[in-house]
Design a protein around this motif. Structure first.
Motif, PDB file in Angstrom:
ATOM      1  N   HIS A 142     149.623  83.404   6.903  1.00 54.12           N
ATOM      2  CA  HIS A 142     149.976  81.993   7.003  1.00 54.12           C
ATOM      3  C   HIS A 142     148.866  81.058   6.511  1.00 54.12           C
ATOM      4  CE1 HIS A 142     153.086  83.717   9.563  1.00 54.12           C
ATOM      5  NE2 HIS A 142     153.739  82.588   9.452  1.00 54.12           N
ATOM      6  N   LEU A 143     147.781  81.633   6.022  1.00 59.91           N
ATOM      7  CA  LEU A 143     146.616  80.851   5.632  1.00 59.91           C
ATOM      8  C   LEU A 143     146.717  80.441   4.164  1.00 59.91           C
ATOM      9  CD1 LEU A 143     143.972  80.039   7.117  1.00 59.91           C
ATOM     10  CD2 LEU A 143     142.915  82.074   6.123  1.00 59.91           C
ATOM     11  N   ALA A 144     146.361  79.191   3.872  1.00 58.12           N
ATOM     12  CA  ALA A 144     146.295  78.741   2.489  1.00 58.12           C
ATOM     13  C   ALA A 144     145.233  79.529   1.734  1.00 58.12           C
ATOM     14  CB  ALA A 144     145.972  77.246   2.438  1.00 58.12           C
ATOM     15  N   GLU A 145     145.339  79.548   0.418  1.00 54.03           N
ATOM     16  CA  GLU A 145     144.432  80.356  -0.404  1.00 54.03           C
ATOM     17  C   GLU A 145     142.970  80.027  -0.128  1.00 54.03           C
ATOM     18  OE1 GLU A 145     143.531  81.161  -5.145  1.00 54.03           O
ATOM     19  OE2 GLU A 145     145.511  80.442  -4.530  1.00 54.03           O
ATOM     20  N   ASP A 146     142.671  78.749   0.065  1.00 49.22           N
ATOM     21  CA  ASP A 146     141.293  78.347   0.346  1.00 49.22           C
ATOM     22  C   ASP A 146     141.112  77.950   1.813  1.00 49.22           C
ATOM     23  OD1 ASP A 146     142.816  76.078   0.255  1.00 49.22           O
ATOM     24  OD2 ASP A 146     141.381  74.895  -0.910  1.00 49.22           O
ATOM     25  N   GLY A 147     142.051  78.356   2.662  1.00 47.83           N
ATOM     26  CA  GLY A 147     141.984  78.009   4.073  1.00 47.83           C
ATOM     27  C   GLY A 147     141.029  78.896   4.847  1.00 47.83           C
ATOM     28  N   ARG A 148     140.823  78.521   6.108  1.00 52.33           N
ATOM     29  CA  ARG A 148     139.934  79.298   6.974  1.00 52.33           C
ATOM     30  C   ARG A 148     140.573  79.485   8.344  1.00 52.33           C
ATOM     31  NH1 ARG A 148     134.755  75.635   6.056  1.00 52.33           N
ATOM     32  NH2 ARG A 148     136.443  74.127   5.775  1.00 52.33           N
ATOM     33  N   ALA A 149     140.301  80.622   8.925  1.00 47.18           N
ATOM     34  CA  ALA A 149     140.717  80.909  10.294  1.00 47.18           C
ATOM     35  C   ALA A 149     139.481  80.849  11.177  1.00 47.18           C
ATOM     36  CB  ALA A 149     141.364  82.285  10.381  1.00 47.18           C
ATOM     37  N   VAL A 150     139.601  80.197  12.317  1.00 47.62           N
ATOM     38  CA  VAL A 150     138.472  80.049  13.241  1.00 47.62           C
ATOM     39  C   VAL A 150     138.892  80.635  14.580  1.00 47.62           C
ATOM     40  CG1 VAL A 150     136.800  78.467  14.247  1.00 47.62           C
ATOM     41  CG2 VAL A 150     137.852  77.920  12.037  1.00 47.62           C
ATOM     42  N   ILE A 151     138.204  81.694  14.978  1.00 52.05           N
ATOM     43  CA  ILE A 151     138.606  82.461  16.156  1.00 52.05           C
ATOM     44  C   ILE A 151     137.428  82.576  17.107  1.00 52.05           C
ATOM     45  CG2 ILE A 151     139.413  84.714  16.970  1.00 52.05           C
ATOM     46  CD1 ILE A 151     140.862  84.972  14.234  1.00 52.05           C
ATOM     47  N   GLY A 152     137.648  82.197  18.358  1.00 49.55           N
ATOM     48  CA  GLY A 152     136.584  82.256  19.356  1.00 49.55           C
ATOM     49  C   GLY A 152     137.001  83.030  20.585  1.00 49.55           C
ATOM     50  N   PHE A 153     136.128  83.922  21.054  1.00 52.81           N
ATOM     51  CA  PHE A 153     136.384  84.632  22.309  1.00 52.81           C
ATOM     52  C   PHE A 153     135.079  85.224  22.823  1.00 52.81           C
ATOM     53  CE2 PHE A 153     136.791  87.880  19.091  1.00 52.81           C
ATOM     54  CZ  PHE A 153     136.379  89.069  19.673  1.00 52.81           C
ATOM     55  N   GLY A 154     135.085  85.542  24.108  1.00 54.94           N
ATOM     56  CA  GLY A 154     133.880  86.010  24.764  1.00 54.94           C
ATOM     57  C   GLY A 154     133.729  87.514  24.776  1.00 54.94           C
ATOM     58  N   ALA A 155     132.494  87.953  24.986  1.00 55.97           N
ATOM     59  CA  ALA A 155     132.204  89.378  25.142  1.00 55.97           C
ATOM     60  C   ALA A 155     132.672  89.830  26.523  1.00 55.97           C
ATOM     61  CB  ALA A 155     130.703  89.620  24.975  1.00 55.97           C
ATOM     62  N   GLY A 156     132.696  91.145  26.721  1.00 55.16           N
ATOM     63  CA  GLY A 156     133.039  91.696  28.015  1.00 55.16           C
ATOM     64  C   GLY A 156     134.507  91.612  28.352  1.00 55.16           C
ATOM     65  N   ARG A 157     135.366  91.541  27.344  1.00 59.40           N
ATOM     66  CA  ARG A 157     136.807  91.433  27.568  1.00 59.40           C
ATOM     67  C   ARG A 157     137.563  92.589  26.918  1.00 59.40           C
ATOM     68  NH1 ARG A 157     138.866  86.471  29.266  1.00 59.40           N
ATOM     69  NH2 ARG A 157     137.287  84.929  29.786  1.00 59.40           N
ATOM     70  N   ASP A 158     136.933  93.732  26.844  1.00 58.23           N
ATOM     71  CA  ASP A 158     137.553  94.949  26.298  1.00 58.23           C
ATOM     72  C   ASP A 158     137.964  94.808  24.834  1.00 58.23           C
ATOM     73  OD1 ASP A 158     137.281  96.424  28.691  1.00 58.23           O
ATOM     74  OD2 ASP A 158     139.088  95.477  29.500  1.00 58.23           O
TER      75      ASP A 158
END
Length: 201
Positions: A142-158
């Motif tokens: 679903h990302l545009a050719e020059d788009g970016r995905a930004v994903i955040g999550f913490g450690a210790g969550r398997d």
């Protein structure tokens, strides 16, 4: 049929879980808590009027801020109660119930790819482990050719950061920038949180 997310397993075990979560964030907003840190970072990455997908949007705090800032926002979450709260509290964006592992927005009339896809709030860690790679592939699609995905999550969550990087690479996403916080602190080997800015390979 894909495996239910860990979030929906929690909801099945405790039918009050969604409302507790909604009430928690409404209370924090009333108390003046800063709930827009992630959204400010995303807003700074794009020009006004960008097409943004809030993947795992919950009750809409992030997508609501971005919509109010002038962006064209679509929010998707698997939990109908959270989507109902987003519609009530943050009118403007398009809020949809959907499983990220089966994400197909063109089938729902949204054909324009996204300039930014953001997944905050530990969404990746709430996915069923068997669907993590699939979700990243669906986001990439679903990302545009020059788009970016930004994903955040913490450690210790398997879900180790090493596993995440491998899954992202398999989905055709490569890191542009790695941070340890939404306020732009650098990522290090001992960081207990990851904010990954990814681009399509």
């Amino acid at each position: 049929m894909v495996e239910p997310s860990l979030w929906m397993q929690k909801v099945a075990a405790d039918p009050n879980h969604s409302q507790w979560y909604i009430d928690r964030f409404r209370a924090m907003a009333r108390d003046g808590a800063d709930l827009a840190g992630e959204a400010r970072m995303i807003d700074a990455m794009v020009g006004r009027g960008a097409h943004i997908l809030d993947a795992g949007c919950g009750p809409g705090r992030l997508g609501g801020y971005l919509g109010a800032a002038g962006h064209r926002v679509v929010g998707v979450d698997v939990d109908p109660a959270l989507i109902a709260a987003a519609q009530q509290d943050h009118p403007g964006p398009r809020w949809l119930v959907g499983d990220l592992a089966e994400l197909d927005l063109p089938a729902r009339g949204i054909t324009e790819p996204f300039d930014v896809i953001v997944s905050a709030g530990n969404v990746m860690a709430f996915l069923a482990p068997s669907t993590r790679g699939l979700v990243l592939s669906r986001l990439r699609a679903h990302l545009a050719e020059d788009g970016r995905a930004v994903i955040g999550f913490g450690a210790g969550r398997d879900y180790s950061f090493t596993e995440f990087f491998a899954d992202a690479a398999a989905a055709g996403l490569t890191p542009d920038l790695l941070l340890s916080t939404w306020d732009l602190r650098p990522f290090a080997e001992d960081s207990d949180f990851l904010v990954a800015v990814l681009r399509a390979e």
